[in-house]
Design an enzyme around this catalytic site. Structure first.
Site, short mmCIF file in Angstrom:
data_model
loop_
_atom_site.label_atom_id
_atom_site.label_comp_id
_atom_site.label_asym_id
_atom_site.label_seq_id
_atom_site.Cartn_x
_atom_site.Cartn_y
_atom_site.Cartn_z
N GLU A 38 0.82 -1.22 0.00
CA GLU A 38 0.00 0.00 0.00
C GLU A 38 0.85 1.25 0.00
OE1 GLU A 38 -3.59 0.37 2.28
OE2 GLU A 38 -3.63 -1.77 2.70
N ASP A 67 -9.50 -1.82 -2.02
CA ASP A 67 -9.14 -0.81 -1.04
C ASP A 67 -10.39 -0.01 -0.72
OD1 ASP A 67 -6.47 -0.20 0.20
OD2 ASP A 67 -7.28 1.81 -0.10
P1 ITT Z 1 -6.27 -5.26 3.29
O1 ITT Z 1 -5.61 -3.94 3.06
O2 ITT Z 1 -5.31 -6.33 3.75
O3 ITT Z 1 -7.14 -5.70 2.15
P2 ITT Z 1 -7.64 -3.75 5.37
O4 ITT Z 1 -8.70 -4.08 6.35
O5 ITT Z 1 -6.36 -3.13 5.90
O6 ITT Z 1 -7.30 -5.08 4.53
P3 ITT Z 1 -8.03 -1.36 3.77
O7 ITT Z 1 -6.57 -1.00 3.78
O8 ITT Z 1 -8.78 -1.26 2.48
O9 ITT Z 1 -8.25 -2.85 4.26
O10 ITT Z 1 -8.72 -0.50 4.90
C1 ITT Z 1 -10.06 -0.30 4.89
C2 ITT Z 1 -10.53 0.02 6.31
O11 ITT Z 1 -11.76 0.77 6.19
C3 ITT Z 1 -10.87 -1.23 7.10
O12 ITT Z 1 -9.79 -1.68 7.88
C4 ITT Z 1 -12.04 -0.76 7.96
O13 ITT Z 1 -11.56 -0.10 9.11
C5 ITT Z 1 -12.73 0.26 7.05
N1 ITT Z 1 -13.77 -0.40 6.24
C6 ITT Z 1 -13.76 -0.62 4.90
N2 ITT Z 1 -14.85 -1.29 4.49
C7 ITT Z 1 -15.56 -1.53 5.61
C8 ITT Z 1 -16.76 -2.21 5.86
O14 ITT Z 1 -17.43 -2.83 4.90
N3 ITT Z 1 -17.19 -2.26 7.11
C9 ITT Z 1 -16.53 -1.67 8.12
N4 ITT Z 1 -15.37 -1.02 7.99
C10 ITT Z 1 -14.88 -0.96 6.73
#
Ligand code: ITT
Length: 188
Positions: A38, A67
């Protein structure tokens, strides 16, 4: 079981939610041992494009990354692309404290799915508009689900089954766009 596409993620909830939609078009995603690298950027699209292209150059097979982030309007879009970090640091209660008793609680989730394959990278974007609840409710899902109430429902995402969340959610809608595209293209 249909064709399998790799997914670079450390978040199993994303895998389950995307698979629930892709099943409908004969595909599934399978977490692989490739890092989701990232970059720091204000743009989810830029983050997803970079991560997908680096994952593809390591794996040499079709791979998706997703993302996403929560954008709170009265906080000028915070935490947006920094949602994972904000969740880990101040968490749900920290976000509720920032909003205090404000009546404008409008927010949206955004999802960007990038699929890298032999011919290039395609991107699918979707948003889920809604509001930040006054207190956390529900136990399902992940992240900010207990405080997000999507437009058209009274429940938070954490009070919904995965199937119901997918009908409202940013990720469910982006995965549906991916599904439609996959039906019309032969990926290698
Ligand atoms: P990867 O990067 O490994 O895919 P991550 O959880 O770190 O997993 P992101 O970097 O895309 O994913 O961060 C997105 C964040 O936004 C995630 O950790 C949640 O805190 C929030 N988020 C995104 N979609 C969500 C959802 O459907 N429900 C609740 N929170 C969400």
């Amino acid at each position: 079981m249909g064709a399998t596409i790799a997914i670079a993620t450390g978040n199993r909830h994303k895998v389950e939610e995307i698979n629930n939609v892709l099943r409908g078009c004969g595909y599934q995603v399978e977490p692989v041992d490739a890092p989701k690298i990232e970059i720091q950027s204000d743009s989810l699209v830029e983050i997803a494009l970079f991560a997908a292209s680096t994952a593809y150059s390591l794996l040499h097979r079709p791979v998706i990354v997703e993302d996403s982030g929560l954008f709170i309007e009265s906080l000028n879009g915070f935490p947006g692309p920094y949602s994972a970090y904000v969740y880990k640091t101040i968490g749900i209660n920290g976000v509720l404290r920032l909003l205090g008793s404000r009546s404008d609680r409008k927010a949206y989730f955004k999802s960007v799915i990038a699929l890298a394959y032999r011919d290039g990278i395609v991107v699918f974007e979707a948003e889920a508009p809604g509001e930040i609840a006054r207190e956390p409710r529900g136990t399902q899902g992940f992240g900010f689900d207990p405080i997000f109430v999507p437009e058209g429902s009274e429940k938070t995402f954490a009070e919904m089954s995965l199937e119901e969340k997918n009908t409202f959610s940013h990720r469910g809608k982006a995965a549906k766009k991916l599904c439609t595209w996959l039906k019309e293209h032969d990926i290698k």
